[in-house]
Scaffold this active site. Sequence first.
Site, PDB file in Angstrom:
ATOM      1  N   LYS A 103      15.359  -6.935  23.993  1.00  0.00           N
ATOM      2  CA  LYS A 103      15.067  -7.676  24.528  1.00  0.00           C
ATOM      3  C   LYS A 103      13.405  -7.576  24.185  1.00  0.00           C
ATOM      4  CE  LYS A 103      18.864  -9.759  27.335  1.00  0.00           C
ATOM      5  NZ  LYS A 103      19.845 -10.038  25.919  1.00  0.00           N
ATOM      6  N   CYS A 104      12.992  -7.433  23.469  1.00  0.00           N
ATOM      7  CA  CYS A 104      12.019  -7.331  23.140  1.00  0.00           C
ATOM      8  C   CYS A 104      11.781  -7.267  21.881  1.00  0.00           C
ATOM      9  CB  CYS A 104      11.236  -5.103  23.100  1.00  0.00           C
ATOM     10  SG  CYS A 104      10.155  -4.656  22.389  1.00  0.00           S
ATOM     11  N   GLY A 105      10.160  -7.756  20.981  1.00  0.00           N
ATOM     12  CA  GLY A 105       9.518  -7.602  20.446  1.00  0.00           C
ATOM     13  C   GLY A 105       9.691  -6.719  19.072  1.00  0.00           C
TER      14      GLY A 105
ATOM     15  N   THR B 240      12.573  -4.836  18.863  1.00  0.00           N
ATOM     16  CA  THR B 240      13.600  -4.160  18.819  1.00  0.00           C
ATOM     17  C   THR B 240      14.555  -4.992  17.696  1.00  0.00           C
ATOM     18  OG1 THR B 240      14.763  -5.284  21.097  1.00  0.00           O
ATOM     19  CG2 THR B 240      16.074  -5.713  19.593  1.00  0.00           C
TER      20      THR B 240
END
Length: 179
Positions: free
Chosen positions: A57-59, A61
């Site tokens: 759930k990371c930018g 990803t």
Amino acid sequence: MNPIKAFLATLNLKESSRSKLDISSIYDIKINTLQGIPLNLSSYKGKYLLFVNVASKCGFTPQYKELQKLYQTHKENLEIIGVPCNQFGGQEPGNESTIASFCELNYGVTFLMTEKIDVKGKNQHPLYIWLTQKVNNSVKNSSVKWNFQKYLIDPKGNLIDYFLSTTKPMSHKIVNYLK
């Protein structure tokens, strides 16, 4: 503040975290796969290793897609090892099966994934103690700044360098080593 503590503070390390591991090389570090099976790093001697702390759930990803492309392009001499970590913004909250499903369904990931670990702090896994401390890797100190930071190891088990999250997996900074 005494000079040693001041110096360590500039490296973003605590004095107690600077410890020499009781191992002879990165190949001696114990870590499990995402499925809980012990991973024998020494079976990858002769290949480049790229360790990447990952999160769902990371930018950053979407880098999974480029990591998979890098792996497909260079898998004869490269092993990518994704290392799930939930230490940056709680961006990897899932359990092992959730992580595996997410990576496979959304990005077609076929490279190795390890168990979820801590890459910094008091519970830092020995793999990241080795990767981030010159006393162990004999090259340089570093600190893991965010998800998708990459550490490249040469075929003899030596740290080449690390690359911040903003360095894309197919960047010439990484790919040039693999030619």
